[in-house]
Write a protein that holds these residues in place. Structure first.
Motif, PDB file in Angstrom:
ATOM      1  N   SER A  35       0.816  -1.219   0.000  1.00  0.00           N
ATOM      2  CA  SER A  35       0.000   0.000   0.000  1.00  0.00           C
ATOM      3  C   SER A  35       0.845   1.263   0.000  1.00  0.00           C
ATOM      4  CB  SER A  35      -0.935   0.007   1.218  1.00  0.00           C
ATOM      5  OG  SER A  35      -0.200  -0.044   2.432  1.00  0.00           O
ATOM      6  N   ASP A  36       2.138   1.154   0.355  1.00  0.00           N
ATOM      7  CA  ASP A  36       2.995   2.342   0.354  1.00  0.00           C
ATOM      8  C   ASP A  36       3.828   2.455  -0.922  1.00  0.00           C
ATOM      9  OD1 ASP A  36       4.809   0.292   0.747  1.00  0.00           O
ATOM     10  OD2 ASP A  36       5.508   0.975   2.697  1.00  0.00           O
ATOM     11  N   TYR A  37       3.581   1.575  -1.891  1.00  0.00           N
ATOM     12  CA  TYR A  37       4.423   1.540  -3.085  1.00  0.00           C
ATOM     13  C   TYR A  37       4.341   2.839  -3.890  1.00  0.00           C
ATOM     14  CZ  TYR A  37       6.270   0.279  -7.648  1.00  0.00           C
ATOM     15  OH  TYR A  37       6.990   0.273  -8.823  1.00  0.00           O
ATOM     16  N   LYS A  84      -6.225 -11.660   8.783  1.00  0.00           N
ATOM     17  CA  LYS A  84      -6.649 -13.055   8.729  1.00  0.00           C
ATOM     18  C   LYS A  84      -7.725 -13.294   7.663  1.00  0.00           C
ATOM     19  CE  LYS A  84      -5.932 -13.368  13.761  1.00  0.00           C
ATOM     20  NZ  LYS A  84      -6.573 -13.598  15.075  1.00  0.00           N
ATOM     21  N   HIS A  85      -8.186 -12.228   7.023  1.00  0.00           N
ATOM     22  CA  HIS A  85      -9.352 -12.337   6.138  1.00  0.00           C
ATOM     23  C   HIS A  85      -9.037 -11.810   4.735  1.00  0.00           C
ATOM     24  CE1 HIS A  85     -11.798 -13.356   9.628  1.00  0.00           C
ATOM     25  NE2 HIS A  85     -11.234 -12.344  10.251  1.00  0.00           N
ATOM     26  N   PRO A  86      -8.606 -12.662   3.834  1.00  0.00           N
ATOM     27  CA  PRO A  86      -8.259 -12.203   2.477  1.00  0.00           C
ATOM     28  C   PRO A  86      -9.423 -11.562   1.740  1.00  0.00           C
ATOM     29  CG  PRO A  86      -8.306 -14.618   2.613  1.00  0.00           C
ATOM     30  CD  PRO A  86      -8.368 -14.107   4.018  1.00  0.00           C
ATOM     31  N   GLU A  87     -10.634 -12.096   1.924  1.00  0.00           N
ATOM     32  CA  GLU A  87     -11.799 -11.524   1.242  1.00  0.00           C
ATOM     33  C   GLU A  87     -12.071 -10.103   1.729  1.00  0.00           C
ATOM     34  OE1 GLU A  87     -15.050 -11.824  -1.510  1.00  0.00           O
ATOM     35  OE2 GLU A  87     -13.349 -13.170  -1.127  1.00  0.00           O
ATOM     36  N   LEU A  88     -11.962  -9.898   3.041  1.00  0.00           N
ATOM     37  CA  LEU A  88     -12.205  -8.567   3.595  1.00  0.00           C
ATOM     38  C   LEU A  88     -11.109  -7.592   3.197  1.00  0.00           C
ATOM     39  CD1 LEU A  88     -13.529  -9.285   7.206  1.00  0.00           C
ATOM     40  CD2 LEU A  88     -14.816  -8.808   5.119  1.00  0.00           C
ATOM     41  N   MET A  89      -9.873  -8.063   3.132  1.00  0.00           N
ATOM     42  CA  MET A  89      -8.788  -7.178   2.707  1.00  0.00           C
ATOM     43  C   MET A  89      -9.004  -6.705   1.281  1.00  0.00           C
ATOM     44  SD  MET A  89      -5.250  -8.529   4.451  1.00  0.00           S
ATOM     45  CE  MET A  89      -5.342 -10.200   3.797  1.00  0.00           C
ATOM     46  N   GLU A  90      -9.442  -7.613   0.433  1.00  0.00           N
ATOM     47  CA  GLU A  90      -9.726  -7.236  -0.957  1.00  0.00           C
ATOM     48  C   GLU A  90     -10.864  -6.231  -1.013  1.00  0.00           C
ATOM     49  OE1 GLU A  90      -9.528  -7.015  -5.056  1.00  0.00           O
ATOM     50  OE2 GLU A  90      -8.099  -7.826  -3.599  1.00  0.00           O
ATOM     51  N   LEU A  91     -11.890  -6.438  -0.199  1.00  0.00           N
ATOM     52  CA  LEU A  91     -13.027  -5.524  -0.164  1.00  0.00           C
ATOM     53  C   LEU A  91     -12.611  -4.155   0.359  1.00  0.00           C
ATOM     54  CD1 LEU A  91     -16.064  -5.316  -0.683  1.00  0.00           C
ATOM     55  CD2 LEU A  91     -16.450  -6.089   1.679  1.00  0.00           C
ATOM     56  N   ALA A  92     -11.771  -4.136   1.383  1.00  0.00           N
ATOM     57  CA  ALA A  92     -11.283  -2.867   1.932  1.00  0.00           C
ATOM     58  C   ALA A  92     -10.486  -2.093   0.891  1.00  0.00           C
ATOM     59  CB  ALA A  92     -10.440  -3.127   3.175  1.00  0.00           C
ATOM     60  N   ARG A  93      -9.656  -2.803   0.139  1.00  0.00           N
ATOM     61  CA  ARG A  93      -8.888  -2.140  -0.916  1.00  0.00           C
ATOM     62  C   ARG A  93      -9.812  -1.539  -1.975  1.00  0.00           C
ATOM     63  NH1 ARG A  93      -5.385  -6.690  -0.275  1.00  0.00           N
ATOM     64  NH2 ARG A  93      -6.459  -7.776  -1.968  1.00  0.00           N
TER      65      ARG A  93
END
Length: 596
Positions: free
Chosen positions: A60-62, A446-455
């Motif tokens: 995210s800092d890229y 711990k939640h790949p689906e939620l991380m994708e949704l947050a992004r």
């Protein structure tokens, strides 16, 4: 026997002669020693470098780090060299036999590291860094309590009471205390005589002039200050006891809020606290703040009075007035301002929460520029999960929409060690309720689906590293999931939560920033800059609908609104900071050039 021995000797000699005359055995040729220049080695290293580079594309800092100016790149290299030097020469200290407590290392538990941090060069640098916005803080636990005690002692008419005499260590540990203001302090002094809260014959609940209580305490004012701090802070001993678990430390934590709130319940004290707090923010490079705060009942005593003003909005008028007063000063011109996210205690009864939601709507109508959103606070593991409050939360969304009020959610969620329990599941609800930011989000990784949704939804996590450690979610900074969030592309911003209670003795963000850069090799100065930049990008400077909110986050400094203007302001401060590093620590750059 002699003949037999001679025979055997002859046979042995014959065998040896046959071996010597046989065809020579061909020896296996051993290749040269391993070499770093071997093509196979170079190919492996190239593939490793490519893999690392490809992974960094997802961070995210890229984007921020890829856009660093030449000056910022130089500054980042200098800071990296200083950091590594201090890891090797300051932090790497072995504790000898019988002196194991002298062991120290980079990333050690914060309460143990805190006395050492200010003597480092890295701390000097981080203290000057423009931090941007403080997005997650509870105002009654921000200003250090040593300063608040000084203000109390210097305010005329302040008295203290205790639930029992504090004449013994056990009694002092168990007693509760409260502050108040009286108009006739002389009468109170005469009534009590020499009796103070530390006297064996003190009557529970009796008022004692604060200055007398402090002077009469064993050890004088220094002893009283130590007693006071024991009531409003988590000690090092309590902080490091991770074997006792989260519930235990939360019981200690929550007990700090009543005496802390009592200390700022008198208007002149609160006004002075605000002025010092705002000044401390600017000194630490914080230009905007968003407080989690409620205020459903009247609690602030006006100047020269002894009882609270019955108007619950009085305290918010004081906040607005002090903010405007500070911004009118020379230092205050650098402070963009603050807003309040109305917060209710999640463990309260459903009826109480609904009543407070109605009060929140009223406060928003009366203070439209001050109140910016809604949240639920206190211990998440023992509080009501968001799913249980779905009827009330949906009602709140519908009610504010019908009144054309912009009051989005900024939920605490995932502040837990759980995985699949109700607290962990709050993350699902927070995103479904379109929370614009997530407070803590400790279990989000711990939640790949939620991380994708947050992004996809441009949701940022307000990370509070020291708070998570002291409240026993991670043993030290090295065990915090912050690097995992960044590596998975989740935008994050650093906040301090409750620094006064958590032992920071500083209302700013420098300790949390220091722990972060000092703990993780992949962060660096550029990574810290990215998180500070994020804090401004995700600040709720003004009321916006969801589309406007996401648009301005995505446009960043290229936009045309308040957010873009303040991002450009921060970027100018960031460049000046990087220039200062290059100028101030030019010797490090020379040394790096020589080494290279």
């Amino acid at each position: 026997m002699a003949l037999l021995s001679l025979s055997r000797a002859a046979l042995l000699l014959t065998s040896l002669l046959s071996i010597c005359t046989a065809a020579p055995v061909e020896l296996v040729t051993i290749s040269a020693d391993p070499s770093p220049s071997d093509p196979a080695v170079q190919e492996h290293l190239r593939r490793q470098a490519d893999l690392i580079a490809n992974e960094k594309l997802e961070r995210s800092d890229y984007a921020f780090r890829s856009s660093l100016s030449n000056t910022a790149i130089q500054a980042e290299a200098i800071v990296a060299a200083i950091r590594q030097h201090e890891i090797e020469n300051f932090w790497r200290v072995a504790g000898g036999l019988g002196h194991e407590e002298d062991e120290r290392f980079a990333g050690m538990m914060f309460p143990k590291a805190k006395p050492l941090i200010p003597s480092t060069t890295l701390w000097t640098i981080i203290s000057r860094m423009p931090k941007g916005s403080l997005l997650h803080a509870h105002p009654s636990a921000v200003m250090d309590y040593g300063t608040i005690l000084d203000i109390l002692l210097g305010t005329e008419g302040m008295v203290i009471s205790a639930s029992q005499s504090v004449s013994t260590p056990l009694a002092a540990a168990n007693a509760t205390i409260a502050f108040a203001h009286v108009n006739n302090i002389t009468a109170v002094a005469q009534q009590q005589g020499n009796v103070s809260i530390s006297s064996p014959d003190y009557a529970p609940g009796a008022l004692v002039p604060l200055t007398h209580a402090a002077d009469a305490y064993p050890g004088g004012r220094a002893g009283f200050a130590e007693f006071w701090m024991s009531k409003v802070t988590i000690s090092e001993e309590e902080s490091v006891r991770h074997d006792l678990g989260v519930d235990a430390i939360w019981r200690t934590f929550q007990k700090c809020f009543d005496p802390a709130g009592s200390a700022t319940s008198y208007e002149p004290v609160l006004r002075e606290v605000y002025q010092r707090m705002f000044a401390a923010f600017v000194d630490d490079g914080i230009y905007w703040a968003e407080f989690r705060s409620g205020g459903s009942s009247a609690s602030l005593v006006p100047a020269g009075e002894e009882t609270p003003d019955p108007d619950p909005e009085f305290q918010f008028r004081v906040l607005v007035e002090e903010l405007e007063k500070f911004q009118a000063t020379e230092k205050g011109q650098a402070f963009w301002g603050l807003r309040v996210i109305w917060s209710d205690v999640r463990s309260k009864a459903r009826e109480s929460i609904l009543t407070n939601m109605k009060k929140a709507i009223q406060r928003k109508q009366n203070f439209p520029n001050l109140f910016s959103g809604y949240d639920l606070v206190a211990q998440e593991d023992l509080g009501r999960p968001l799913s249980d409050l779905a009827p009330e939360l949906l009602w709140f969304q519908n009610q504010t929409a019908s009144l054309d009020l912009n009051m989005p959610f900024f939920f605490h969620a995932g502040e837990t060690l759980g995985d699949g329990n109700a607290t962990d599941d709050n993350l699902f609800d927070a995103l479904l309720f379109e929370s614009r930011r997530i407070g803590h989000g400790f279990s989000l990784f711990k939640h790949p689906e939620l991380m994708e949704l947050a992004r996809k939804r441009s949701v940022i996590v307000e990370v509070c590293p020291i708070s998570n450690e002291v409240l026993r979610l991670n043993t030290d900074i090295l065990h915090h999931p912050l690097p995992a969030m960044i590596a998975h592309g989740i935008p994050v911003a650093i906040s301090n939560d409750d620094p006064a209670i958590l032992g920071q003795d500083n209302p700013g963000l420098s300790y949390d920033f220091y722990q972060t850069i000092q703990g993780f090799d992949n962060i660096g100065l550029g990574g810290l800059g990215a998180m500070a930049h994020n804090s401004v990008r995700w600040s709720n400077f003004e009321d916006q609908d969801h589309e406007e909110w996401v648009r301005d986050i995505q446009l960043g400094a290229a936009g045309t609104g308040i957010k873009a203007q303040r991002l450009r302001d921060w970027e100018a401060k960031w460049e000046a900071f990087c220039e200062w590093i290059v100028d101030e620590y030019s010797e490090w750059q020379k040394n790096m050039t020589i080494i290279g």
